[in-house]
Each structure stands twice: as C-alpha cells, then as structure tokens.
Design an enzyme around this catalytic site. Structure first.
Site, mmCIF file in Angstrom:
data_model
loop_
_atom_site.group_PDB
_atom_site.id
_atom_site.type_symbol
_atom_site.label_atom_id
_atom_site.label_comp_id
_atom_site.label_asym_id
_atom_site.label_seq_id
_atom_site.Cartn_x
_atom_site.Cartn_y
_atom_site.Cartn_z
ATOM 1 N N ASP A 98 -9.128 11.154 11.412
ATOM 2 C CA ASP A 98 -9.373 10.608 10.071
ATOM 3 C C ASP A 98 -10.070 9.260 10.192
ATOM 4 O OD1 ASP A 98 -9.423 10.582 7.337
ATOM 5 O OD2 ASP A 98 -7.360 9.913 7.087
ATOM 6 N N VAL B 259 3.548 1.124 2.770
ATOM 7 C CA VAL B 259 3.279 0.060 3.736
ATOM 8 C C VAL B 259 3.728 -1.263 3.127
ATOM 9 C CG1 VAL B 259 1.548 -1.121 5.111
ATOM 10 C CG2 VAL B 259 1.310 1.325 4.676
ATOM 11 N N GLY C 63 0.816 -1.204 0.000
ATOM 12 C CA GLY C 63 0.000 0.000 0.000
ATOM 13 C C GLY C 63 0.847 1.250 0.000
ATOM 14 N N LYS D 272 5.050 0.374 8.252
ATOM 15 C CA LYS D 272 4.772 1.646 7.601
ATOM 16 C C LYS D 272 6.056 2.467 7.580
ATOM 17 C CE LYS D 272 1.451 5.451 7.604
ATOM 18 N NZ LYS D 272 0.262 6.023 8.266
ATOM 19 N N GLY E 152 -0.024 9.079 1.852
ATOM 20 C CA GLY E 152 0.594 10.372 1.705
ATOM 21 C C GLY E 152 1.897 10.499 2.461
ATOM 22 N N GLY F 29 3.970 7.817 3.216
ATOM 23 C CA GLY F 29 4.937 6.778 2.902
ATOM 24 C C GLY F 29 4.269 5.496 2.446
#
Length: 984
Positions: free
Chosen positions: A807, A680, A673, A694, A676, A678
C-alpha cells in the site's frame, strides 16, 4: 678467476636452471586480482572468492583462466551478483588478458578511459549492469571480436568512430542504453564480419542505410525502440542468413521490399508499432517462421493462406491493422501453436478450429473483428488456454460447455456477440478464472451454483443478457470478487444475504431485473464498496440504516417499491435521483418527497430508542471502568497485577516510557487519525518525547467485535494470534532511517498497540494535496523521493525476508521535523514466507490510483507491485497532482494521463508542477522518466527498488546539465513477452 667469483657464477646458473621449473606467473597478476577482490562485494550465499587466497595459485582462482605460461588470459565473473565499481586501471595491467566478462551483475560507477589499455582483449562483456556516464574511446582495442555493452546504464555520446578499426567484430551489442541521439552510424555497416548486431533502444534516428546489405553474415539484427524512419531498404533482402529481425517501435513507413521473402532462414520477425502498409504477401514463403509480430501498423489485405502450412509458427500477433478476409482455416494445425492476437482488424469468417491441435495454445485473442459462426468444439478441450477473448464480433451459437470450465484460463471474454444458451456447471472447474465477461449477448438460464468453486474470480459481468432465476447464495463464497454486474437480465427472488461475505466488493450493479424482497442490511458491512446500483427492480422494505457506514460514489435505488424514511445520512446532494420512483419513501428534509408521518417515522424512532439504550449501557460500562481506573491510586498492587496479566509489552528499542504511560494516553483528546484497522493517538511523554500509538482491533472467530472493557477508552478483545507476534517481531528488526521506527508492541487478548516514533510534519499527501498544503521546493521533493526509495529498497532487499508493502502511497510517507521521509503503515502479514513462493502474494490490499495493473486481474502482487505504486508517488511529486482527478477522464488515472503527454518536450514540460521554477523543470523530468519506468504495464520491465535508488541518485539536481527526453521502454526481449498488448 677467484673461487669467490666462480661460486657466484655457479649460484646464478643454479637460479637460472631452477627458474625453468618454477611457476612463471607474475606476482603482479596475483596482487592485481586480490586488489580487484577488495573492490567487489558478493552475497554471503555465493562462494565466488573462496578460492581467491594469497596462498593459492591464481590459475586456481574461480573465474580465472591462465595460458601455458601461467599468465592471466581470461577473467569471467559474469552472473555472480557482484556489486561495487571496477578498477579498470588495475585490470588492464593484466598484460595477457584477452577476455573480460563482467556481465549480468550490479556493478556501478563510470567505465573509465583506462579500459583502452586492455589492448589484447578480443572479448569484452560489461552488459546488464548499472554503470553511469559515457563510454570511453576504445580505439586501441582493435582485436575485439565480441563487444557486449547492452543494458549497462551508459549514456552520453557513444564513440562510434572507435569501432572503425575493429574489422573483426562478430558481435556488437549496445542496446538498451540512453545514448545521445545519433544518425544510423555508417561505420557499423562497414563491419562486414558481424554476425550479431543489437542496437535496440539506444537513440538511433534517420534511415537504415543501404549499406546494411553488406552485412551478409548477420544472423541477428535488432534495431527496435529507436527513431528510425523511412522505408525498409531493399538491400536488407541480401541478408540470407538472418534468423531474427527486430524493427519494433520505430517510425518505418512503406511496404515490405520486393524480395523480402528471400530471407528464408528467418524465424523471428517483429515489425510492430511502425507505420508499415501494404499486404503480407511477401511473407508467404517464410516457412521457418516461429514468431511473427506485426501489430499496430497499417497492413491491409488478407492473411496469406500459406501461414496455415507453417510447421514452426507458434506466435502470431497481427492486431491493430486493417486486415480483411478470413484467417487460414488450417492455422496452427501443423505446429505447437501457442499464441494468436489478430484483434482490431476487419477479419471475417470463423475461428480456425485447430490452433490448439497440439494442446499447447495459451492465448486466443480475436476481439473486435467481424467474425461469424460459433466457437469450435475443439477449444473446450484446450486445457492449456489462459486467455480466451473473442468479444465484439458477430459470433453466435451455444458456447461449448467445456469452455466455461477450462482449468487454467484466467480470462473468458465473450462479450458483445450473439451467443445463446447457459453458463454450465462446468464453471466449477475453472479454478484460475479471474474475469468472466459475457455482457451483451443472448445467454440465458440460471447461474449455476457451481460458480462458487471458481474461487479466483475477481470480476463477473453478465449484463445485458437473458439470465433468469435467483442469484445463487453461493456467490458469497467468492472471497476475491470485486465487481459484479448483473444488470439488464431477468434475475428474480431476493438478493442473497451471503453477498456481504465478499469483502472485496467495490462495484455491484443489479439494475433492471425482477429482484424482490428487502435489501440485506449486511451489505452495509462491505468495507470498500464504492458503487451500488439496484435501480429498476421490485425491492421492498426500508433502506437499511447500516448504509451509514458505506462511502459510496454512486448509489441508485430508484424505481423500486421501497418504503419508509430516507435516512438522514444519505445526502440528496450526493445521491441525486437515487431514490426516485419509490412512492413509499418519505423524508423530512429531501425535496420532492412527502414528509414522513409519525407512523412512517416510527421505525426511525425505534432505532433512536435502541441507540439511546445502547448509549446508556455504554455510559454504565464506562462508569464502572472509571471506578476501577481511579482505584489504582489506593489499590495499586492489585490493579497493577491485573494490568500485567492483561497486557504484554515487547520492546524493540531502549524505552524511555512505561506501559502505563501509553495505556493512560489512549483517550479521545489524543486521537489524531482513524484507519480501517483502528485509531492513531499522539502521546506526549513526561519528558516531552512525542510518540504515535496505533490501536489495532482484533476480531473473534465470527468476525464480530466484543465490548468487554476494563480501561477507559480502551476495549480489549479476544483472539490475539501467534502470527501477530511473529510478524511484529520480524518487522521490529527493521532498522532504517527511512522506515518509521517501531518502539514496542503492547498486546492483550483483544487488541494491540503499536508504539511508533511521531512524525510532526504529517504525510507527503498532506503537503502536496490538502487544502492547507505547504509548498515543497524541488530540492525537498527530490530528497523525499530518494529517502522513500531507500526505505522501500531496504524492505525489499535489506531484510532477511523481503517485506512487500502493498500500500505504497503518499499518505503512507510521513515527514519528520526536517521533512525527511519515513515509510509507514507497511503493516503486518506482508513478509514473503520462506515456505511459499517468493514471486507473489495473494492479497486484498492497495489504494485506487496506486494499484499496479496486474492486481486487477490476478490479485498476485510482489515487489514489482510496490515499484509501480512508488512510481505513482514520483509522478505526484513531479506534477503536484492527485492519482485520480476528473481531468484525466473516466476510468483513467495519473499514469494514463501522463502517457498522453509524452509526444514532445514541450508537452512533457507542461505537466510539471507550476510551482517548480522553470530552471528546475528539466531536473524534475529526470525523475518523471524514472516514474514512467516504474509504472510500466509489465512487472518484468519495471526496475527493482535498488535500481530505482541508483537512478534517482544519478538524477540529483544540478549534477548534470540538461536532459534528453527520449522514449522510455524496456528491452525488446522483455516486451515481446507481452505481445498481446492491451488485450491481456
């Protein structure tokens, strides 16, 4: 008589004598209170039960009052942050108990029938708690004079008949409970001693009985947020002592009854959101009014001139009616006037000039009328103003310069009038201004450089005016600016390069001006830009290749003087018509454009050469890195010391892996993945354990990424902050089954690795919305909702310092192998600082469709903003729909869409995901109701996450049979604070 017998009689006489001088309180009372203590919990910060010790006299217990015989008569534990359930069977064994006050706590569980054994009670307060289930028959409590059950979480059928013998009731407060619907109970109007009657939001229907006139002692009558219909009975005019009358949000019809003006002591009256008609003439004698709210009705006629003479009136809400004529010219001049909203009427004339005479007015809202004239100069000195909205009228003249610089105003809305003149340099004093809306006027002049000092600006709309000159470069200092609309003006000169400093930009429209020069390449670095319109200008040069990093839903560069090739990454299908009217543009694959010649493609070829050189350089760097990496087999000692110097591992759990295992796994084939901050990676350890890593890039002081590298696929960067360590250490202390586990951090000067547990079933978003989505049955959805709620509850209430996620969305709710949820990506620097206000945090965060409405105009978020976002997730679970769908309409989201479907049970049932079996849809609606509470427009009316968890647990599938679909609303007391409705 024997001597033995005489001695025994003497001993008994002595005991009797001693008893006259000994405390007579019962050891039973002491034991009952100590048992109660074990049933309740208090925060460690309170010392409520410090005095509740077996060695103390119970009369010295905090909250306990005794009579002269040292028996417990009063137990007052209100407002003590108590949790737990109440053992009413034990409490009602306190035989002399007359007062039981447990209000304003967090108590839960049922109110049992044992309560009826407290027969001496004259005061009972269980209000503002989280009890569940119905309230029992308490007929034996015929001594009650005060009964507070408001906002206590009760449901079911209320035992109205149990009030029949309580003829001495002075206060009856049952509001804000989800009782079964019932006709207005006649027994209530028989309680002629009532002074305070609060029945708002408790499912009462039918008409207000004529018997209401019997309650002549009433000072307060609140019937808001019910299903009451019919006219206001004439008998209500007999209530001469009324101080407050609340009829808000019902279905009342007709006019005010003749004689309504006889309620001469009335100070607060709210008849808003009904179907009332007629004029307001009956109110002209109510000169003690402090607050008058009649918005959203069908009133007509003029606003009585007498309102201008009222010396106490501070709050006037009349919007969404059909009122005509002029507002009283002296309105607000004789009181500490605070607020007016008379928007959406047919009012004419000017703005009354003296509403801020006392300097206390906060909101002036008169939009969408037929007002004429100018803005009175007096408002330029109204420093208390926070909202100034007069849009969509026929106002004219030059706006007083001081208006632009009001220090506390958050919104200036002058749009759709005929104002002239400039925006003056005073705007530099508007430190609280978040929205400047002046579109569709005749304003002119240059935009002042001082606008950069209004640093709270989020939205600027100057469109359709006559502004000229250059766009000031100082605009780039507005770091929070999200929307900039300058279209249809006469701006000239270049687009300032500094505009790229506004990293929050989402929407930019500069169409139809006279802008010249090239489009700044730096705009391609704006991370969240969604819409960009430069059409109808005189811009030249090439389309910047940096636009390749933008993800735009709208791009319009048409009708300029652009030249060169249309970049291949700008798909003509996605941006249809975006490049028309630029005769100098060419393309190799876009129809209707000439094919690029070798000259016109030279620039693109130059870019390809540069790109090729860069690739070669990167390959050389990677080759050197690989050599260093492969040397670790023969030079382990030297290489390992280098690695230890470069990386710092901090573990937060017992680890079954080493630093090297993680570093060696950060490579392309493990990438799962991108975000924004970095990438994963999925890491599979030698022992088979799966982890998610991450990789977060840091930046140097000027924001540019460096490229020094010593490890394959891993670039190290400078500038690791101490704040990062502090926040990670705090977050690492989180131990909750519904929050993703952070095993460790591995940091260098340039980048950071966060090692989490791996979630094999992806995110809730994937399960609900992706092409390969997998069906989730209702039981699983419910368990996901409860688990995710508990995770957020822990972040808000279970940590030493509350963690605001900022978020919350379905893609940040991950699912383990058993589909149990974990809150993820709650990120860094989101913990409420002890040294700052705990009420809010100024941030730029969130995802469209999940962002709470207050974020749009304040950028202040707190725990209630997370609650809103979680409410959207609940709606997703119930409906199976995305937060943003075309079917919702322009600028609408799933919350707006759901609000249009609450008119009937059938329409509510229709929005439940069709994959949920029909027999479970009413259970799903229980959760939908909670979602609606969470997505309330006012943050103050949203529940806490702790309360959300409790409500979800009460809505467990199959726990209850059936559901009553009722209107959803907070207490009227809270809603009245938002009396300007949508106009805020």
């Amino acid at each position: 008589m024997s001597s033995t017998t005489a001695s025994l009689l003497h001993f008994l006489s002595l005991l009797s004598l001693l008893s006259l001088f000994s405390p007579s309180y019962s050891t039973t009372d002491l034991q009952l209170l100590l048992n109660l203590k074990t049933s309740l919990q208090t925060p460690t910060t309170t010392n409520l039960f410090t005095s509740w010790q077996p060695t103390n006299s119970l009369c010295n217990f905090t909250g306990v009052t005794c009579n002269p015989n040292n028996q417990t008569t009063q137990l007052d534990l209100s407002n003590q942050q108590l949790t737990g359930s109440i053992p009413f069977d034990s409490i009602c064994q306190l035989k002399s108990l007359e007062k039981l006050s447990l209000g304003h706590n967090s108590l839960h569980g049922p109110v049992t029938e044992d309560l009826k054994n407290c027969v001496k009670l004259n005061y009972l307060d269980l209000g503002n708690n989280f009890f569940s289930g119905p309230f029992p028959d308490i007929s034996p409590l015929n001594r009650l004079t005060y009964l507070y059950l408001n906002s206590s979480g009760l449901s079911g059928t209320f035992p109205w008949d149990s009030l029949r013998n309580m003829t001495g009731l002075v206060v009856l407060s049952l509001g804000n409970n989800q009782f079964d619907k019932t006709l207005f109970p006649e027994v209530v109007v028989e309680l002629v001693q009532l002074n305070w009657l609060y029945l708002s939001n408790c499912s009462i229907e039918g008409r207000i009985p004529k018997g209401i006139g019997n309650l002549t002692e009433l000072v307060n009558l609140e019937l808001s947020v019910n299903y009451i219909s019919g006219e206001i009975p004439a008998e209500i005019t007999k209530l001469k002592k009324l101080w407050q009358l609340e009829l808000y949000r019902n279905s009342l019809t007709g006019k005010f009854p003749v004689g309504f003006g006889n309620l001469s002591n009335l100070e607060k009256f709210d008849g808003s959101k009904n179907f009332l008609v007629g004029d307001l003439s009956e109110l002209r004698t109510l000169n003690k009014l402090v607050s008058l709210q009649l918005y959203n009705n069908g009133f007509s006629g003029e606003v009585p001139a007498e309102f201008g003479e009222f010396e106490k009136l501070v709050n006037l809400s009349l919007y969404q009616n059909q009122l005509t004529g002029v507002l009283p010219w002296t309105l607000g001049s004789k009181s500490d006037f605070n607020f007016i909203d008379a928007s959406e009427n047919l009012l004419t004339g000017g703005i009354p000039p003296e509403m801020c005479k006392q300097g206390k007015m906060t909101e002036l809202l008169l939009l969408q009328n037929n007002l004429t004239g100018d803005v009175p100069m007096s408002y330029a000195n109204c420093l208390s103003l926070t909202r100034f909205r007069v849009s969509n009228n026929s106002l004219s003249g030059v706006v007083p310069s001081g208006i632009w610089g009001l220090p506390n105003v958050g919104l200036i809305d002058l749009a759709m009038n005929q104002f002239e003149g400039p925006i003056t340099s005073d705007i530099g004093n508007a430190k609280s201004l978040s929205q400047l809306l002046v579109f569709n006027n005749r304003l002119s002049g240059e935009l002042p450089l001082e606008i950069s000092k209004a640093t709270a600006l989020i939205a600027i709309d100057l469109s359709n005016n006559q502004f000229s000159g250059e766009i000031p470069s100082t605009v780039g200092e507005l770091k929070l600016l999200n929307r900039l609309y300058l279209q249809e003006n006469m701006f000239s000169g270049p687009i300032p390069e500094t505009i790229a400093n506004c990293v929050a930009f989402n929407d930019i429209n500069m169409a139809h001006n006279s802008l010249t020069g090239e489009i700044p390449a730096s705009i391609g670095s704006l991370p969240v830009l969604n819409s960009f319109n430069l059409s109808g200008n005189l811009l030249s040069g090439q389309i910047p290749v940096t636009f390749s990093s933008l993800k735009l839903s709208l791009l319009d560069l048409s009708n300029n003087q652009l030249t060169g090739p249309i970049p291949q990454f700008l798909s003509p299908e996605a941006y249809n018509g975006s490049f028309a009217g630029n005769s100098g543009l060419c393309s190799q694959n876009v129809k209707f454009f000439r094919r690029c010649s070798s000259d016109s493609g030279r620039s693109q070829g130059l870019w390809l050469i540069i790109l090729g050189v860069a690739v070669v350089a990167i390959l050389l760097l990677l080759s050197v890195s690989c050599v260093l990496y492969l040397k670790k087999g023969s030079g382990k000692g030297e290489d390992r010391s280098l690695k230890e110097d470069s990386w710092d591992l901090k573990s937060f759990h017992v680890l079954s892996f080493t630093e090297d295992e993680i570093l060696d796994s950060i490579k392309q084939e493990n990438l799962i993945g991108k975000g924004g901050s970095g990438n994963v990676y999925k890491v599979v350890l030698a022992n088979g354990v799966e982890l998610a890593v991450k990789h977060i890039w840091n930046s140097d002081s000027d924001g540019r990424k460096k490229t020094r590298s010593t490890t394959p696929m891993l670039t190290k960067r400078a500038g690791k902050s101490k704040e990062f360590d502090a926040e990670v250490e705090t977050l690492s202390s989180i131990r909750h089954v519904n929050v993703v586990k952070l095993y460790c951090s591995i940091t260098s000067e340039d980048s950071s690795l966060l090692v989490y547990e791996y979630m094999p079933n992806g995110s809730l978003w994937d399960r609900l919305h992706t092409c390969g989505k997998m069906a989730l049955d209702w039981e699983t959805r419910y368990e996901i909702a409860v688990g995710a709620a508990k995770g957020l509850e822990y972040l808000h209430h279970g940590c030493e310092r509350p963690v605001i996620h900022r978020d919350v969305k379905s893609s940040n709710i991950l699912l383990d192998e058993l589909l149990k949820p974990r809150i993820a990506d709650f990120g860094l620097a989101k913990i409420v600082n002890r040294n700052k206000s705990k009420d809010s945090s100024h941030v730029i965060a969130g995802t469209h469709g999940y962002i709470a409405p207050e974020y749009g105009y304040t950028y202040k978020v707190n725990e209630k903003s997370d609650v809103y976002s979680f409410g959207v997730v609940l709606v997703e679970l119930v409906t199976g729909k995305r937060p943003i769908e075309p079917e919702y309409g322009d600028n609408k989201d799933i919350v707006n869409w759901v609000s249009t479907k609450l008119n009937s049970k059938e329409s509510v049932l229709s929005i439940v995901d069709s994959t949920i079996p029909e027999v479970q849809r009413e259970e799903a609606i229980k959760v939908l109701r909670i979602a609606i509470l969470c997505t309330s427009r006012l943050p103050s009316t949203r529940p806490t996450m702790r309360r959300v968890v409790q409500m979800l647990e009460e809505a467990e599938p199959c726990k209850f049979i059936g559901i009553i679909i009722s209107k959803v609303g907070g207490s009227k007391k809270e809603e009245v604070e938002d009396s300007d409705g949508d106009h805020a």
